[in-house]
Design an enzyme around this catalytic site. Sequence first.
Site, PDB file in Angstrom:
ATOM      1  N   ARG A  17       0.871  -1.175   0.000  1.00  0.00           N
ATOM      2  CA  ARG A  17       0.000   0.000   0.000  1.00  0.00           C
ATOM      3  C   ARG A  17       0.909   1.225   0.000  1.00  0.00           C
ATOM      4  O   ARG A  17       2.042   1.165   0.482  1.00  0.00           O
ATOM      5  CB  ARG A  17      -0.891   0.023   1.241  1.00  0.00           C
ATOM      6  CG  ARG A  17      -1.815  -1.182   1.398  1.00  0.00           C
ATOM      7  CD  ARG A  17      -2.599  -1.076   2.693  1.00  0.00           C
ATOM      8  NE  ARG A  17      -3.531  -2.189   2.864  1.00  0.00           N
ATOM      9  CZ  ARG A  17      -3.271  -3.301   3.551  1.00  0.00           C
ATOM     10  NH1 ARG A  17      -2.086  -3.448   4.139  1.00  0.00           N
ATOM     11  NH2 ARG A  17      -4.163  -4.263   3.663  1.00  0.00           N
TER      12      ARG A  17
ATOM     13  N   LYS B  81      -2.237  -2.097   8.008  1.00  0.00           N
ATOM     14  CA  LYS B  81      -3.404  -1.563   8.706  1.00  0.00           C
ATOM     15  C   LYS B  81      -3.464  -2.107  10.124  1.00  0.00           C
ATOM     16  O   LYS B  81      -3.171  -3.280  10.367  1.00  0.00           O
ATOM     17  CB  LYS B  81      -4.681  -1.935   7.956  1.00  0.00           C
ATOM     18  CG  LYS B  81      -4.840  -1.221   6.619  1.00  0.00           C
ATOM     19  CD  LYS B  81      -6.177  -1.561   5.989  1.00  0.00           C
ATOM     20  CE  LYS B  81      -6.397  -0.769   4.706  1.00  0.00           C
ATOM     21  NZ  LYS B  81      -7.694  -1.087   4.085  1.00  0.00           N
TER      22      LYS B  81
ATOM     23  N   ARG C 238      -0.177  -2.374  -6.693  1.00  0.00           N
ATOM     24  CA  ARG C 238      -0.502  -3.450  -5.755  1.00  0.00           C
ATOM     25  C   ARG C 238      -1.457  -4.456  -6.397  1.00  0.00           C
ATOM     26  O   ARG C 238      -1.273  -5.673  -6.277  1.00  0.00           O
ATOM     27  CB  ARG C 238      -1.125  -2.834  -4.497  1.00  0.00           C
ATOM     28  CG  ARG C 238      -1.597  -3.803  -3.428  1.00  0.00           C
ATOM     29  CD  ARG C 238      -1.987  -2.996  -2.191  1.00  0.00           C
ATOM     30  NE  ARG C 238      -2.825  -3.712  -1.257  1.00  0.00           N
ATOM     31  CZ  ARG C 238      -2.375  -4.503  -0.300  1.00  0.00           C
ATOM     32  NH1 ARG C 238      -1.072  -4.718  -0.167  1.00  0.00           N
ATOM     33  NH2 ARG C 238      -3.213  -5.097   0.541  1.00  0.00           N
TER      34      ARG C 238
ATOM     35  N   TYR D 212      -9.355 -11.106  -7.016  1.00  0.00           N
ATOM     36  CA  TYR D 212      -8.413 -11.239  -8.132  1.00  0.00           C
ATOM     37  C   TYR D 212      -8.728 -12.448  -9.003  1.00  0.00           C
ATOM     38  O   TYR D 212      -8.246 -12.541 -10.129  1.00  0.00           O
ATOM     39  CB  TYR D 212      -6.979 -11.317  -7.586  1.00  0.00           C
ATOM     40  CG  TYR D 212      -6.579 -10.020  -6.933  1.00  0.00           C
ATOM     41  CD1 TYR D 212      -6.283  -8.898  -7.687  1.00  0.00           C
ATOM     42  CD2 TYR D 212      -6.557  -9.894  -5.547  1.00  0.00           C
ATOM     43  CE1 TYR D 212      -5.967  -7.691  -7.097  1.00  0.00           C
ATOM     44  CE2 TYR D 212      -6.232  -8.694  -4.945  1.00  0.00           C
ATOM     45  CZ  TYR D 212      -5.940  -7.599  -5.712  1.00  0.00           C
ATOM     46  OH  TYR D 212      -5.636  -6.407  -5.124  1.00  0.00           O
TER      47      TYR D 212
END
Length: 300
Positions: free
Chosen positions: A148, A172, A247, A279
């Site tokens: 990120r 995160k 990413r 994905y």
Amino acid sequence: MNWSSYIKNFEAYLKIERGLSKNSIESYVLDVEKLQHYLIDNAIEVSPLNIKEETLQEFIYHTSKQINPRSQARLLSGLKSFFNYLIFEEYRQDNPLELIEAPRLGRKLPDTLSIKDIDNLIGAVDLSTNEGERNRAMLETLYGCGLRVSELVTLKISDLFFDEGFIKVTGKGNKQRFIPISPLTQKYITIYKNEVRRHLPIQKEFSDTLFLNRRGKQLSRAMVFTIIKDLAKKINLNKNISPHTFRHSFATHLLENGADLRSIQLMLGHESITTTEIYMHVDRKHLNQVMQTFHPRNKK
């Protein structure tokens, strides 16, 4: 206490009790402040402890005319967290947003770049400047490790474990993970670190931060966005790209080349594999190849 006091305590709760990142905390606080400003602008005198569902519905209807459904869902999530905090602290017994549903959202497929696009973007970096060496190293790290942008700009020299072939990333909620790093990416980071970074007027508080601006301070996320947008214009890439596109491309290209979802999940730092499964929908060609290769009816 007034709204500002409750919001300040909510902010401390998110940081101490929930351990959220600075960016997440700012988003949650901004959500509640939007409600506070709406009440002030409309002369509605009500506290967080006695605000009713009807008032919140009016606020949501008002904001829905100004923001898209995805932003509206994000706003509702932030407000629900605030009222859940009030319940946790026993200030309230109910969440007035409990029965208010967020707008239904279709799952947005991530934008990706081809390997050629990425090569062209990185190839367009002007290596005659010190910033060019830094930018090449940054883009290789974004794509090579699937970071990120917040993880990129806070990456530290002490997080580099090149002998072991890994970097340590703080994601995160201050959760840390180790990501493999290729020899090529190591090479460009080393060139930048040894030939450019060491000559900068490094500020003391950023002595361990890897990627710095020309004043020796941590790069802003906005600067990384600008660098990428400028490179896209330079090569006439007519796509709306951002650091996150690298990413997404990292994950998609791994999947296309046979990596399993669980490994991709660990490298991306997704808590749930459901997030990573998006994905699977990006490249239909890959799914067809899997079917042709592994389904028993397709085997001779």
